[in-house]
Design a protein around this motif. Sequence first.
Motif, PDB file in Angstrom:
ATOM      1  N   GLU A  19      82.354  41.835  36.001  1.00  0.00           N
ATOM      2  CA  GLU A  19      81.142  41.318  35.368  1.00  0.00           C
ATOM      3  C   GLU A  19      80.493  42.336  34.427  1.00  0.00           C
ATOM      4  OE1 GLU A  19      80.385  38.116  35.818  1.00  0.00           O
ATOM      5  OE2 GLU A  19      82.151  38.034  37.115  1.00  0.00           O
ATOM      6  N   GLU A  20      80.998  43.555  34.386  1.00  0.00           N
ATOM      7  CA  GLU A  20      80.381  44.603  33.576  1.00  0.00           C
ATOM      8  C   GLU A  20      80.670  44.397  32.091  1.00  0.00           C
ATOM      9  OE1 GLU A  20      81.582  48.462  34.981  1.00  0.00           O
ATOM     10  OE2 GLU A  20      80.661  48.154  36.938  1.00  0.00           O
ATOM     11  N   PRO A  21      79.703  44.747  31.237  1.00  0.00           N
ATOM     12  CA  PRO A  21      79.930  44.664  29.793  1.00  0.00           C
ATOM     13  C   PRO A  21      81.120  45.538  29.387  1.00  0.00           C
ATOM     14  CG  PRO A  21      77.617  45.135  30.280  1.00  0.00           C
ATOM     15  CD  PRO A  21      78.376  45.240  31.572  1.00  0.00           C
ATOM     16  N   GLY A  22      81.979  44.999  28.546  1.00  0.00           N
ATOM     17  CA  GLY A  22      83.106  45.766  28.045  1.00  0.00           C
ATOM     18  C   GLY A  22      84.358  45.677  28.879  1.00  0.00           C
ATOM     19  N   CYS A  23      84.279  45.063  30.056  1.00  0.00           N
ATOM     20  CA  CYS A  23      85.452  44.914  30.916  1.00  0.00           C
ATOM     21  C   CYS A  23      86.236  43.687  30.462  1.00  0.00           C
ATOM     22  CB  CYS A  23      85.048  44.765  32.377  1.00  0.00           C
ATOM     23  SG  CYS A  23      86.462  44.567  33.483  1.00  0.00           S
TER      24      CYS A  23
ATOM     25  N   TRP B 296      89.604  47.858  28.842  1.00  0.00           N
ATOM     26  CA  TRP B 296      88.208  47.981  28.422  1.00  0.00           C
ATOM     27  C   TRP B 296      88.103  47.852  26.913  1.00  0.00           C
ATOM     28  CZ3 TRP B 296      84.411  48.205  32.014  1.00  0.00           C
ATOM     29  CH2 TRP B 296      84.823  48.441  33.322  1.00  0.00           C
ATOM     30  N   GLU B 297      86.986  47.319  26.436  1.00  0.00           N
ATOM     31  CA  GLU B 297      86.756  47.184  24.997  1.00  0.00           C
ATOM     32  C   GLU B 297      86.756  48.535  24.303  1.00  0.00           C
ATOM     33  OE1 GLU B 297      83.124  45.040  24.314  1.00  0.00           O
ATOM     34  OE2 GLU B 297      84.044  43.112  24.810  1.00  0.00           O
TER      35      GLU B 297
ATOM     36  N   ALA C 175      82.680  51.994  27.055  1.00  0.00           N
ATOM     37  CA  ALA C 175      82.453  51.003  28.120  1.00  0.00           C
ATOM     38  C   ALA C 175      83.045  51.489  29.428  1.00  0.00           C
ATOM     39  CB  ALA C 175      83.064  49.656  27.725  1.00  0.00           C
TER      40      ALA C 175
ATOM     41  N   LYS D  48      80.874  54.277  30.860  1.00  0.00           N
ATOM     42  CA  LYS D  48      79.667  53.697  31.477  1.00  0.00           C
ATOM     43  C   LYS D  48      79.999  53.136  32.862  1.00  0.00           C
ATOM     44  CE  LYS D  48      75.748  50.746  30.540  1.00  0.00           C
ATOM     45  NZ  LYS D  48      75.074  49.852  29.607  1.00  0.00           N
ATOM     46  N   HIS D  49      81.132  52.465  32.979  1.00  0.00           N
ATOM     47  CA  HIS D  49      81.586  51.950  34.275  1.00  0.00           C
ATOM     48  C   HIS D  49      81.764  53.086  35.275  1.00  0.00           C
ATOM     49  CE1 HIS D  49      84.238  50.321  37.348  1.00  0.00           C
ATOM     50  NE2 HIS D  49      85.184  51.164  36.960  1.00  0.00           N
TER      51      HIS D  49
END
Length: 97
Positions: free
Chosen positions: A34-38, A59-60, A64, A67-68
């Motif tokens: 659910e994390e952005p960029g995943c 990852w994008e 990203a 950050k994860h």
Amino acid sequence: MHGSLVIIARARAKEGFEEQMINAQKALVSVTREEPGCLSYELFVSNQEPGLVTFFERWESVQAWHKHMQGEAVSTFRNTAGHCIQEFELDEMHQVA
């Protein structure tokens, strides 16, 4: 997807900690997706060695993924199951074909 970052991570559980490590990793997967960029976050368990797992991540961007790695989900995993890991290796890759 040539600009994306691919992570291959392998972890081997300490003897007797296989189930605890894998259960904590399953929880990490559900939150991380659910994390952005995943773009993709998958967990595989070896058929030959049940305590050996491989993560396949896409990852994008490197940002990203960083950050994860600095986020709450990874911190929670480290605190609850980091002690279960005997060996860990990680490769950062990019797709060329």
